[in-house]
Design a protein around this motif. Structure first.
Motif, PDB file in Angstrom:
ATOM      1  N   SER A 304       2.562   7.603 -11.478  1.00  0.00           N
ATOM      2  CA  SER A 304       1.111   7.642 -11.298  1.00  0.00           C
ATOM      3  C   SER A 304       0.677   6.976  -9.988  1.00  0.00           C
ATOM      4  CB  SER A 304       0.436   6.958 -12.482  1.00  0.00           C
ATOM      5  OG  SER A 304       0.956   5.650 -12.641  1.00  0.00           O
ATOM      6  N   ASN A 305       1.596   6.613  -9.120  1.00  0.00           N
ATOM      7  CA  ASN A 305       1.214   5.995  -7.837  1.00  0.00           C
ATOM      8  C   ASN A 305       0.375   6.960  -6.991  1.00  0.00           C
ATOM      9  OD1 ASN A 305       2.261   3.502  -8.249  1.00  0.00           O
ATOM     10  ND2 ASN A 305       3.890   3.648  -6.734  1.00  0.00           N
ATOM     11  N   PRO A 306      -0.558   6.409  -6.190  1.00  0.00           N
ATOM     12  CA  PRO A 306      -1.556   7.262  -5.530  1.00  0.00           C
ATOM     13  C   PRO A 306      -1.005   8.253  -4.501  1.00  0.00           C
ATOM     14  CG  PRO A 306      -1.775   4.964  -4.835  1.00  0.00           C
ATOM     15  CD  PRO A 306      -0.842   4.981  -6.002  1.00  0.00           C
ATOM     16  N   PHE A 307       0.105   7.925  -3.840  1.00  0.00           N
ATOM     17  CA  PHE A 307       0.569   8.823  -2.770  1.00  0.00           C
ATOM     18  C   PHE A 307       1.872   9.518  -3.137  1.00  0.00           C
ATOM     19  CE2 PHE A 307      -1.956   5.457  -0.735  1.00  0.00           C
ATOM     20  CZ  PHE A 307      -2.987   6.251  -0.248  1.00  0.00           C
ATOM     21  N   ILE A 308       2.107   9.620  -4.441  1.00  0.00           N
ATOM     22  CA  ILE A 308       3.388  10.136  -4.911  1.00  0.00           C
ATOM     23  C   ILE A 308       3.638  11.578  -4.441  1.00  0.00           C
ATOM     24  CG2 ILE A 308       2.541  10.955  -7.183  1.00  0.00           C
ATOM     25  CD1 ILE A 308       5.608   8.940  -7.217  1.00  0.00           C
ATOM     26  N   ASN A 309       2.557  12.337  -4.299  1.00  0.00           N
ATOM     27  CA  ASN A 309       2.742  13.739  -3.903  1.00  0.00           C
ATOM     28  C   ASN A 309       2.534  13.979  -2.412  1.00  0.00           C
ATOM     29  OD1 ASN A 309       3.333  14.640  -6.495  1.00  0.00           O
ATOM     30  ND2 ASN A 309       1.135  14.604  -7.024  1.00  0.00           N
ATOM     31  N   MET A 310       2.331  12.921  -1.654  1.00  0.00           N
ATOM     32  CA  MET A 310       2.069  13.122  -0.226  1.00  0.00           C
ATOM     33  C   MET A 310       3.383  13.135   0.539  1.00  0.00           C
ATOM     34  SD  MET A 310      -0.433  11.048   2.252  1.00  0.00           S
ATOM     35  CE  MET A 310      -2.067  11.271   1.669  1.00  0.00           C
ATOM     36  N   LYS A 311       3.551  14.182   1.343  1.00  0.00           N
ATOM     37  CA  LYS A 311       4.802  14.391   2.077  1.00  0.00           C
ATOM     38  C   LYS A 311       5.091  13.224   3.028  1.00  0.00           C
ATOM     39  CE  LYS A 311       6.938  18.122   4.580  1.00  0.00           C
ATOM     40  NZ  LYS A 311       6.685  18.116   6.002  1.00  0.00           N
ATOM     41  N   ASP A 312       6.342  12.870   3.147  1.00  0.00           N
ATOM     42  CA  ASP A 312       6.806  11.843   4.094  1.00  0.00           C
ATOM     43  C   ASP A 312       6.138  10.481   3.900  1.00  0.00           C
ATOM     44  OD1 ASP A 312       8.356  13.792   5.290  1.00  0.00           O
ATOM     45  OD2 ASP A 312       6.800  14.309   6.753  1.00  0.00           O
ATOM     46  N   THR A 313       5.582  10.239   2.731  1.00  0.00           N
ATOM     47  CA  THR A 313       4.909   8.957   2.479  1.00  0.00           C
ATOM     48  C   THR A 313       5.692   8.190   1.419  1.00  0.00           C
ATOM     49  OG1 THR A 313       2.781   9.929   3.011  1.00  0.00           O
ATOM     50  CG2 THR A 313       2.735   7.923   1.707  1.00  0.00           C
ATOM     51  N   PRO A 314       6.016   6.919   1.681  1.00  0.00           N
ATOM     52  CA  PRO A 314       6.771   6.171   0.671  1.00  0.00           C
ATOM     53  C   PRO A 314       6.024   6.188  -0.667  1.00  0.00           C
ATOM     54  CG  PRO A 314       6.671   4.933   2.724  1.00  0.00           C
ATOM     55  CD  PRO A 314       5.757   6.126   2.890  1.00  0.00           C
ATOM     56  N   SER A 315       6.716   6.605  -1.713  1.00  0.00           N
ATOM     57  CA  SER A 315       6.047   6.795  -3.006  1.00  0.00           C
ATOM     58  C   SER A 315       5.624   5.473  -3.633  1.00  0.00           C
ATOM     59  CB  SER A 315       6.988   7.528  -3.952  1.00  0.00           C
ATOM     60  OG  SER A 315       8.192   6.786  -4.045  1.00  0.00           O
ATOM     61  N   SER A 316       6.136   4.366  -3.094  1.00  0.00           N
ATOM     62  CA  SER A 316       5.800   3.060  -3.676  1.00  0.00           C
ATOM     63  C   SER A 316       4.432   2.557  -3.227  1.00  0.00           C
ATOM     64  CB  SER A 316       6.867   2.047  -3.263  1.00  0.00           C
ATOM     65  OG  SER A 316       6.967   1.997  -1.854  1.00  0.00           O
ATOM     66  N   ILE A 317       3.826   3.165  -2.208  1.00  0.00           N
ATOM     67  CA  ILE A 317       2.568   2.614  -1.667  1.00  0.00           C
ATOM     68  C   ILE A 317       1.451   2.650  -2.716  1.00  0.00           C
ATOM     69  CG2 ILE A 317       0.738   2.878   0.070  1.00  0.00           C
ATOM     70  CD1 ILE A 317       2.822   3.907   2.010  1.00  0.00           C
ATOM     71  N   TYR A 318       0.784   1.505  -2.858  1.00  0.00           N
ATOM     72  CA  TYR A 318      -0.304   1.361  -3.818  1.00  0.00           C
ATOM     73  C   TYR A 318      -1.633   1.258  -3.080  1.00  0.00           C
ATOM     74  CZ  TYR A 318      -2.699  -0.435  -7.992  1.00  0.00           C
ATOM     75  OH  TYR A 318      -3.546  -0.611  -9.055  1.00  0.00           O
ATOM     76  N   SER A 319      -1.641   0.486  -1.972  1.00  0.00           N
ATOM     77  CA  SER A 319      -2.842   0.367  -1.129  1.00  0.00           C
ATOM     78  C   SER A 319      -2.382   0.097   0.295  1.00  0.00           C
ATOM     79  CB  SER A 319      -3.749  -0.757  -1.622  1.00  0.00           C
ATOM     80  OG  SER A 319      -3.082  -1.993  -1.535  1.00  0.00           O
ATOM     81  N   TYR A 320      -3.271   0.320   1.285  1.00  0.00           N
ATOM     82  CA  TYR A 320      -2.831   0.159   2.674  1.00  0.00           C
ATOM     83  C   TYR A 320      -3.937  -0.446   3.529  1.00  0.00           C
ATOM     84  CZ  TYR A 320      -5.234   4.637   3.609  1.00  0.00           C
ATOM     85  OH  TYR A 320      -6.162   5.634   3.730  1.00  0.00           O
ATOM     86  N   GLY A 321      -3.642  -0.595   4.842  1.00  0.00           N
ATOM     87  CA  GLY A 321      -4.617  -1.227   5.732  1.00  0.00           C
ATOM     88  C   GLY A 321      -4.628  -2.737   5.573  1.00  0.00           C
ATOM     89  N   HIS A 322      -3.474  -3.323   5.213  1.00  0.00           N
ATOM     90  CA  HIS A 322      -3.379  -4.774   5.052  1.00  0.00           C
ATOM     91  C   HIS A 322      -2.733  -5.400   6.285  1.00  0.00           C
ATOM     92  CE1 HIS A 322      -4.461  -4.655   0.788  1.00  0.00           C
ATOM     93  NE2 HIS A 322      -3.658  -3.616   0.664  1.00  0.00           N
TER      94      HIS A 322
END
Ligand code: HEC
Length: 476
Positions: A304-322
């Motif tokens: 259910s992670n937010p970027f799980i279906n985004m190509k070339d994006t680490p599936s572990s990312i939960y939030s960004y811009g930190h």
């Protein structure tokens, strides 16, 4: 006659001298007490904030080049420094208005006063707003106790950034744990967080975050890694890196490395942007730096992670811009994830972390560059999250815990946050997700690295140089 003339003459001279010196004094007084006129706040906002920051960020934390007396600031504003990029406001404002600006800046500066260093505490007993507290020394050793975590029986596991993991039992005996990973103990890196699995009784599992080395084409490259291992007696076994942040870089700072378990059983952790603000935090492509991540306790994917279906994006990312999150904790009542992170000079943030959200670094920020210039004029933007609270000047936040214990009357649900820079514990009362009151505790105790609540309900803090762990014992 001559005598009388002389007397009259002397009187005239005296009046002249006295009178003159009086008017001269008066002139000086006029200069110093030049009235402030006009609305300085509005003048500041319209004419200065674009370069010096909305909240005077550039001044609050400044090494003053031209002096910071009222007169110095007046001169700076009036004459400007053409070569240095500071315009002259001679024609824009009357003297009174310039004095008002100087006063406005001086008033802003006073926000630094509350942190002003006194000497080291002389006693281990502290009066605080709500209670008297004794700091009971649980452990002394090492240099930088980066983090502490508790085994179910109340024993403490503590990392030292240099690479050592120590177990401290209730009778204050300590023993070094074997089997820790090789770390790059340089800059801000080394052995960072230790976290005990919530079901440790069943699985004996612990997690360590650390800075991991790789040699490539004769170059030393480093990244943030998360290691999972079993604690067998006093030795780690079955060590496995369950996460390695990409890309590896040669910089030695902003590793993140904070970890927390959610009620969902997943492991959340932070990875800093490694000092590469342009390249990493806003970039999702094959890039895990400047992000908060979520994985299963064995390192596998959370579907259910937010970027799980985004190509070339680490599936572990939960939030960004930190930038560099240095505190991560779930609110014990609401279950919401909070983090704090280091801003640049000014602009440390306290955030509520939500899946898929962008926390804006470095596009929006309340901080300024270390040389006093701003990197961004904006503090907010559509699609980017606002902090719940921010600190100017930066206190250099470290560690985060919510008080969830009947032991501390009046502190229920408060957030406790360490300050590395000003060497104290910051207590935040929070209402409707905003910080409504702060208290400075244990002023000048030392760089305060971590704060945690133990299974006994007591709060423990870890302080640097020498490394010390204290238990907070209320006395009334
Ligand atoms: C275009 C950008 C810009 C604007 C607008 C600007 N400043 Fe400056 N200011 C600077 C820079 C750059 C410096 C540093 C100059 C130097 O180092 O020689 C500076 C320096 C100063 C200093 C001296 C600081 C020191 O270290 O001694 C003061 C005081 C100051 N500005 C006040 C103001 C005020 C008040 C305003 C608004 C009325 C203002 N500035 C508007 C860019 C700006």
């Amino acid at each position: 006659m001559a005598k009388q003339l002389f007397t009259i003459f002397s009187i005239i001279i005296m009046i002249a001298i006295f009178g003159f010196s009086k008017t001269e004094k008066k002139e000086l007084a006029i200069i110093h007490r030049q009235p402030s006129t006009g609305n300085a706040a509005i003048h500041y906002k319209n004419n200065c904030s674009s370069c010096h920051g909305e909240k005077m960020e550039a001044f609050v934390d400044r090494k003053w080049k031209y002096g910071k007396s009222r007169e110095d600031i007046f001169k700076s504003i009036k004459n400007g420094y053409e070569e240095g990029g500071m315009p002259s406001f001679k024609t824009a404002f009357k003297d009174g208005e310039i004095y008002a600006l100087a006063d406005y800046i001086l008033k802003g500066l006073s926000s630094m006063d509350k942190y002003a260093g006194s000497s080291k505490p002389k006693s281990n007993i502290f009066e605080t707003e709500k209670m008297k507290i004794k700091l009971d020394t649980v452990y002394t050793g090492g240099n930088v106790p980066w983090s502490i975590s508790f085994l179910p029986n109340g024993d403490i596991l503590a990392t030292d950034r240099g690479g050592i993991l120590t177990k401290i039992s209730k009778d204050k005996k300590s023993i070094q744990i074997k089997g820790t990973p090789e770390v790059v103990a340089k800059g801000q890196g080394g052995l960072m967080e230790v976290l005990v699995h919530p079901n440790f009784d069943k699985n004996q599992t612990v997690y360590l975050s650390y800075s991991k080395l790789k040699q490539e084409n004769g170059k030393t490259l480093i990244t943030t890694a998360i290691l999972r291992a079993k604690l067998n007696g006093n030795t780690l076994t079955e060590q496995k890196d369950i996460f390695i942040a990409e890309p590896y870089l040669s910089t030695q700072h902003h590793y993140g490395g904070k970890m927390a378990f959610g009620k969902d059983g997943y492991l959340y952790f932070s990875v800093g942007e490694r000092g590469k603000q342009k390249e990493n935090p806003q970039n999702l492509k094959n890039n895990s730096l400047g992000k908060i991540h979520r994985i299963k306790d064995d390192g596998s994917l959370v579907n259910s992670n937010p970027f799980i279906n985004m190509k070339d994006t680490p599936s572990s990312i939960y939030s960004y811009g930190h930038r560099n999150p240095q505190g991560l904790a779930f609110h014990p009542k609401t279950g919401v994830l909070w983090s704090n992170e280091h801003g640049p000079r000014g602009g440390d943030e306290l955030n509520i972390v939500q899946p898929g959200k962008n926390y804006g670094w470095p596009v929006i920020s309340y901080g300024i560059n270390y040389n006093g210039t701003t990197f961004t004029d904006i503090t907010s933007k559509k699609g980017m999250e606002q902090p719940q609270h921010y600190w100017i000047p930066s206190i250099a936040t470290s560690g985060l815990t919510f008080v969830n214990s009947p032991i501390y009357k009046g502190w229920e649900d408060n957030a406790l946050i360490g300050s590395l820079r000003f060497e104290y514990l910051n207590r935040c009362e929070i209402k409707n997700n905003k910080v409504v009151h702060e208290e400075i505790l244990f002023k000048n105790i030392g760089r305060l690295r971590d704060v945690r609540q133990g299974p006994d309900g007591y709060i423990y803090i870890a302080v640097e140089k020498p490394g010390r762990i204290f238990k907070l014992v209320p006395l009334n």
